[in-house]
Design an enzyme around this catalytic site. Structure first.
Site, PDB file in Angstrom:
ATOM      1  N   ASP A 127      -3.318  -7.076  -4.458  1.00 46.57           N
ATOM      2  CA  ASP A 127      -3.040  -6.386  -5.724  1.00 46.57           C
ATOM      3  C   ASP A 127      -3.999  -6.832  -6.824  1.00 46.57           C
ATOM      4  O   ASP A 127      -4.521  -7.947  -6.792  1.00 46.57           O
ATOM      5  CB  ASP A 127      -1.586  -6.662  -6.140  1.00 46.57           C
ATOM      6  CG  ASP A 127      -1.106  -5.643  -7.162  1.00 46.57           C
ATOM      7  OD1 ASP A 127      -1.696  -4.547  -7.234  1.00 46.57           O
ATOM      8  OD2 ASP A 127      -0.139  -5.947  -7.879  1.00 46.57           O
ATOM      9  N   GLY A 128      -4.180  -5.919  -7.779  1.00 45.51           N
ATOM     10  CA  GLY A 128      -4.970  -6.264  -8.969  1.00 45.51           C
ATOM     11  C   GLY A 128      -6.332  -5.592  -9.032  1.00 45.51           C
ATOM     12  O   GLY A 128      -7.129  -5.904  -9.931  1.00 45.51           O
ATOM     13  N   ASN A 129      -6.598  -4.652  -8.129  1.00 40.45           N
ATOM     14  CA  ASN A 129      -7.899  -3.970  -8.155  1.00 40.45           C
ATOM     15  C   ASN A 129      -8.100  -3.213  -9.470  1.00 40.45           C
ATOM     16  O   ASN A 129      -9.177  -3.272 -10.077  1.00 40.45           O
ATOM     17  CB  ASN A 129      -7.985  -2.940  -7.017  1.00 40.45           C
ATOM     18  CG  ASN A 129      -8.026  -3.598  -5.657  1.00 40.45           C
ATOM     19  OD1 ASN A 129      -8.178  -4.808  -5.569  1.00 40.45           O
ATOM     20  ND2 ASN A 129      -7.880  -2.808  -4.613  1.00 40.45           N
ATOM     21  N   HIS A 184     -11.193  -0.844  -6.405  1.00 35.51           N
ATOM     22  CA  HIS A 184     -10.898  -0.717  -4.967  1.00 35.51           C
ATOM     23  C   HIS A 184     -12.155  -0.984  -4.137  1.00 35.51           C
ATOM     24  O   HIS A 184     -12.102  -1.616  -3.089  1.00 35.51           O
ATOM     25  CB  HIS A 184     -10.342   0.679  -4.667  1.00 35.51           C
ATOM     26  CG  HIS A 184      -9.068   0.970  -5.405  1.00 35.51           C
ATOM     27  ND1 HIS A 184      -7.995   0.115  -5.375  1.00 35.51           N
ATOM     28  CD2 HIS A 184      -8.695   2.004  -6.212  1.00 35.51           C
ATOM     29  CE1 HIS A 184      -7.015   0.607  -6.120  1.00 35.51           C
ATOM     30  NE2 HIS A 184      -7.414   1.752  -6.643  1.00 35.51           N
ATOM     31  N   LEU A 186      -8.021 -12.409  16.748  1.00 31.78           N
ATOM     32  CA  LEU A 186      -7.206 -12.117  15.570  1.00 31.78           C
ATOM     33  C   LEU A 186      -6.696 -10.681  15.668  1.00 31.78           C
ATOM     34  O   LEU A 186      -7.466  -9.763  15.964  1.00 31.78           O
ATOM     35  CB  LEU A 186      -8.080 -12.248  14.318  1.00 31.78           C
ATOM     36  CG  LEU A 186      -7.463 -11.739  13.006  1.00 31.78           C
ATOM     37  CD1 LEU A 186      -6.334 -12.663  12.547  1.00 31.78           C
ATOM     38  CD2 LEU A 186      -8.527 -11.623  11.913  1.00 31.78           C
ATOM     39  N   ARG A 214       0.742 -12.628  -2.341  1.00 34.57           N
ATOM     40  CA  ARG A 214       0.386 -11.508  -3.206  1.00 34.57           C
ATOM     41  C   ARG A 214      -0.541 -12.008  -4.311  1.00 34.57           C
ATOM     42  O   ARG A 214      -0.234 -12.998  -4.981  1.00 34.57           O
ATOM     43  CB  ARG A 214       1.636 -10.874  -3.828  1.00 34.57           C
ATOM     44  CG  ARG A 214       1.294  -9.698  -4.739  1.00 34.57           C
ATOM     45  CD  ARG A 214       2.529  -8.972  -5.224  1.00 34.57           C
ATOM     46  NE  ARG A 214       2.134  -7.747  -5.930  1.00 34.57           N
ATOM     47  CZ  ARG A 214       2.801  -6.608  -5.896  1.00 34.57           C
ATOM     48  NH1 ARG A 214       3.928  -6.516  -5.206  1.00 34.57           N
ATOM     49  NH2 ARG A 214       2.372  -5.558  -6.563  1.00 34.57           N
ATOM     50  N   SER A 273       0.377   2.088   0.009  1.00 34.16           N
ATOM     51  CA  SER A 273       1.815   2.224   0.284  1.00 34.16           C
ATOM     52  C   SER A 273       2.236   3.686   0.205  1.00 34.16           C
ATOM     53  O   SER A 273       1.512   4.519  -0.356  1.00 34.16           O
ATOM     54  CB  SER A 273       2.612   1.401  -0.742  1.00 34.16           C
ATOM     55  OG  SER A 273       2.583   2.043  -2.000  1.00 34.16           O
ATOM     56  N   THR A 274       3.412   3.975   0.757  1.00 33.50           N
ATOM     57  CA  THR A 274       3.918   5.353   0.667  1.00 33.50           C
ATOM     58  C   THR A 274       4.186   5.711  -0.800  1.00 33.50           C
ATOM     59  O   THR A 274       4.196   6.884  -1.159  1.00 33.50           O
ATOM     60  CB  THR A 274       5.217   5.511   1.498  1.00 33.50           C
ATOM     61  OG1 THR A 274       6.051   4.375   1.267  1.00 33.50           O
ATOM     62  CG2 THR A 274       4.954   5.613   2.974  1.00 33.50           C
TER      63      THR A 274
HETATM   64  C1  IPE Z   1       1.449  -2.690  -3.583  1.00 31.18           C
HETATM   65  O1  IPE Z   1       0.766  -2.680  -4.765  1.00 31.18           O
HETATM   66  C2  IPE Z   1       0.770  -1.809  -2.608  1.00 31.18           C
HETATM   67  C3  IPE Z   1      -0.527  -2.244  -2.123  1.00 31.18           C
HETATM   68  C4  IPE Z   1      -1.142  -3.362  -2.436  1.00 31.18           C
HETATM   69  C5  IPE Z   1      -1.139  -1.358  -1.225  1.00 31.18           C
HETATM   70  P1  IPE Z   1       1.234  -1.766  -5.986  1.00 31.18           P
HETATM   71  O2  IPE Z   1       0.326  -2.090  -7.106  1.00 31.18           O
HETATM   72  O3  IPE Z   1       1.280  -0.357  -5.573  1.00 31.18           O
HETATM   73  O4  IPE Z   1       2.708  -2.267  -6.244  1.00 31.18           O
HETATM   74  P2  IPE Z   1       3.634  -2.055  -7.497  1.00 31.18           P
HETATM   75  O5  IPE Z   1       3.664  -0.588  -7.752  1.00 31.18           O
HETATM   76  O6  IPE Z   1       2.970  -2.781  -8.610  1.00 31.18           O
HETATM   77  O7  IPE Z   1       4.927  -2.637  -7.098  1.00 31.18           O
HETATM   78  C1  IPE Z   2      -3.896  -2.730  -5.278  1.00 32.60           C
HETATM   79  O1  IPE Z   2      -4.467  -2.719  -6.519  1.00 32.60           O
HETATM   80  C2  IPE Z   2      -4.496  -1.667  -4.405  1.00 32.60           C
HETATM   81  C3  IPE Z   2      -3.616  -0.533  -4.159  1.00 32.60           C
HETATM   82  C4  IPE Z   2      -2.361  -0.478  -4.490  1.00 32.60           C
HETATM   83  C5  IPE Z   2      -4.201   0.602  -3.478  1.00 32.60           C
HETATM   84  P1  IPE Z   2      -3.873  -1.856  -7.696  1.00 32.60           P
HETATM   85  O2  IPE Z   2      -4.617  -0.551  -7.725  1.00 32.60           O
HETATM   86  O3  IPE Z   2      -2.412  -1.736  -7.577  1.00 32.60           O
HETATM   87  O4  IPE Z   2      -4.278  -2.712  -8.939  1.00 32.60           O
HETATM   88  P2  IPE Z   2      -3.426  -2.913 -10.247  1.00 32.60           P
HETATM   89  O5  IPE Z   2      -2.104  -3.465  -9.829  1.00 32.60           O
HETATM   90  O6  IPE Z   2      -3.312  -1.563 -10.863  1.00 32.60           O
HETATM   91  O7  IPE Z   2      -4.244  -3.853 -11.029  1.00 32.60           O
HETATM   92 MG    MG Z   3      -0.902  -2.910  -8.362  1.00 26.61          MG
END
Ligand code: IPE
Ligand code: IPE
Ligand code: MG
Length: 630
Positions: A384-386, A401, A493, A550, A429-430
């Site tokens: 998370d955090g892209n 991304h 792996l 995470r 995710s879905t």
């Molecule tokens: C979770 O991240 C899904 C993935 C990393 C693919 P999200 O950024 O979508 O999660 P929420 O919406 O903050 O819970």
């Molecule tokens: C996680 O990064 C990647 C995906 C969910 C596809 P985010 O796109 O959720 O990044 P933030 O949470 O918005 O920073």
């Molecule tokens: Mg996110």
């Protein structure tokens, strides 16, 4: 025992129209001029036609250039079946003969030719179509064990056996279709449909050849099925047709009919293989009709559907398949290389390919040494955090991304270096479909590029995809499936990428699969245990997650692997995903080694074999970075 329909020898009338001239010419064009090779393929064709006209009819539905490969695969599968079934010698000798055939195949694959015509055709097929036939070892080993006879207590053990012998051969055929450019790609949610279909194939075979199996003292039906009709096992062993045996046969033909009737199986497939599968299902049902109608004769001879019944299915199928294949030209294999692969004929064939080491981290840093009993088996990561990473730099989200891609590669390298067995990455995710279409499009494009570039080609990485195919572009699904198939024999792996994955959805699907089993009378709802549900998850062999990590500050699990993480250690870090590299994974694992896992036990009596329960650091045996036991 038989592979697809019946292999019981003996002349039978074929309901299949003869191949025309044009077909014959293009057929041999694909094989080349070598007379011995042509003779080898002809022998495979003749055996298929004589021993299994229904299978032969199905093969006639594929383009001529692909047929020799199908005959070779069929003939090879049955060559070893025949050795295992040859009761003119004792069980020990049968097993020896099967073993010798397998060893000879290993040698032939290494040298690129064979003195045995069936193996010669098979080896040529593997080379010509670039099929990795090492995946057949498992199936052949089961046949070797079968030489000593088989008994199954329940449907689960029966199913494991049947799938173990059938799936690898079917996978070869699916690879062949892929290589020919006519993808038989199965959508993820059809995996269970597919394996159930194969169960139906196996059960139809067994019912058809009941007389032959009983004659040699085999009864390849699970005790769980026989117990429902008291006395039938004894009646069958004495080849007595009784009300109990009649009721058993009626019950099992009903079950087999339900299993082979899977209308969803061919959805989304190239129409060519779809016609083959549809026709196969029709022929299996015709075979089951013949089993039903046979009565006491079932215990004396294998029943056959009438020529008219077979022709009613095969003749229109030929018209449909001609149309289907005319839509997409088939890719003809490249000519064989003149030289055999660089394996000297005398040396034992190399079973396990040699893989590259991952590129080192630019800092030269090496992974920490983790005691074997503190090493997690399965680390799952919510990357998370892209988006925030990009925003902080004034960039569009998709740049985040794109930057995250390098971090994902880093984790794979780091996992290999530290000796992790399972790494699972949450990619889409879905729930992420709620995002802007442009962002989703960018994520899918990056995924496409990654599948295309595929940086793990030479590493010991088995790739798996976890998620739903719906809404995903078909080319992405096909590429993921292809990567799965081409890496399935790798044992280092296991890298699972969760794409269009939802945890609740996964559990819902498992519940639906259980409900179907209950409906079919195979499962008692009052006796359902946790293991039963686990077995019906889309990836039943995925181990529990030991460590859930995470990145990106948030401390939630966002519908990720709820079944597998129920006792996972949680680890949250503030870095945005694109800022991380393999050293962060090593830190996460290092942190895990300090956790005390109790699984409900008290702090004084924690569960043995988990972090926190091992002797203090330094007294446990340190392990190298590549030999951590799973
Ligand atoms: C979770 O991240 C899904 C993935 C990393 C693919 P999200 O950024 O979508 O999660 P929420 O919406 O903050 O819970
Ligand atoms: C996680 O990064 C990647 C995906 C969910 C596809 P985010 O796109 O959720 O990044 P933030 O949470 O918005 O920073
Ligand atoms: Mg996110």
């Amino acid at each position: 025992m038989i592979l697809v329909f019946s292999t019981s020898p003996g002349p039978r009338r074929s309901a299949v129209p003869r191949a025309g001239r044009r077909t014959t010419r293009s057929l041999w064009e694909a094989v080349g001029d070598d007379p011995a090779l042509r003779a080898a393929y002809r022998l495979c064709r003749a055996r298929t036609k004589r021993q299994d006209p229904a299978e032969y009819a199905l093969i006639q539905l594929v383009p001529a250039v692909m047929r020799p490969a199908c005959w070779a695969l069929w003939a090879a599968a049955n060559a070893i079946d025949d050795l295992a079934d040859d009761h003119s010698v004792d069980a020990e000798r049968r097993a020896e003969r099967v073993g010798a055939w397998i060893a000879a195949l290993d040698h032939d694959v290494a040298t690129g030719s064979s003195t045995d015509p069936v193996r010669r055709a098979l080896v040529d097929t593997a080379w010509r179509w670039r099929l990795d036939i090492s995946g057949l070892h498992g199936a052949m080993a089961v046949v070797r064990r079968d030489s000593h006879g088989q008994r199954f207590a329940d449907w689960n053990s029966w199913r494991a056996w049947g799938r173990g012998t059938l799936l690898p051969w079917f996978d070869q055929v699916r690879d062949l279709f892929d290589k020919a450019g006519a993808g038989m790609a199965l959508r993820l949610d059809r995996q269970e449909v597919y394996t159930t279909f194969l169960d139906g194939v196996r059960l139809t075979d067994i019912l058809t050849d009941l007389s032959a199996d009983l004659a040699q003292g085999d009864l390849l039906l699970p005790g769980q099925a026989l117990d429902r009709f008291p006395g039938c096992e004894d009646d069958l062993s004495h080849r007595r047709w009784s009300p109990a045996t009649a009721a058993l046969v009626t019950d099992l033909t009903r079950l087999a009919r339900a299993w082979v009737t899977q209308p969803a199986l061919a959805h989304g497939m190239h129409p060519g293989p779809a016609v083959v599968l549809d026709t196969m299902a029709g022929l299996l049902r015709a075979q089951l009709d013949a089993v039903d109608a046979a009565g006491p004769a079932l215990l004396r001879t294998p029943p056959r559907p009438s020529v008219a019944a077979t022709a009613r299915l095969v003749v229109p199928a030929r018209a449909r398949s001609a149309l289907a294949w005319s839509l997409t030209p088939v890719t003809v294999p490249r000519p064989r290389e003149a030289r055999a692969p660089a394996v000297p004929a005398q040396s034992p064939p190399a079973r396990r390919p040699v893989f590259d080491r991952p590129p080192p981290h630019p800092s030269g840093e090496q992974p920490p040494r983790i005691p074997a009993d503190r090493m997690p088996t399965h680390v799952a990561v919510i990357m998370d955090g892209n988006g925030r990473w990009a925003r902080h730099r004034g960039l569009p989200r998709h740049e985040g991304h794109r930057a995250g891609r390098a971090a994902a590669r880093e984790m794979v390298y780091g996992a290999l270096e530290i000796g992790l067995r399972h790494l699972t990455l949450y990619t889409l995710s879905t729930e992420n479909w709620k995002r802007d279409g442009e962002e989703i499009g960018a994520i899918l494009d990056i995924l496409r590029e990654e599948l295309e570039d595929y940086p793990f080609q030479d590493l010991d990485v088995r790739v798996r995809w976890h998620g739903r195919p719906e809404r995903l572009p078909q080319d992405v699904v096909d590429s993921m499936r292809l990567r799965e198939r081409t890496t399935r024999d790798r044992t280092g792996l296991t890298l699972t990428t969760c794409i269009n994955y939802g945890g609740r959805d996964e559990i819902t699907r498992a519940a639906a699969a259980l409900a179907r089993r209950v409906r079919d009378g195979e499962l008692d709802p009052d006796a359902i245990r946790e293991e039963d549900l686990a077995r019906h998850l889309p990836q039943p062999d995925m181990p529990d997650v030991d460590l859930l990590w995470r990145t990106g500050t948030e401390q939630r699990v966002s519908n990720f692997l709820p079944w597998h993480t129920s006792y996972a250690e949680l680890y949250f870090t503030p870095d945005h995903w694109p800022e991380t590299d393999r050293r962060h994974l090593w830190q996460a694992i290092d942190e895990y080694t300090r956790r005390q896992r109790r699984h409900g036990a008290s702090a004084d009596s924690p569960v043995p074999g988990t972090p926190g329960t091992a002797p203090p650091s330094g007294t446990a045996e340190d392990v190298g970075t590549s030999d951590v036991p799973g």
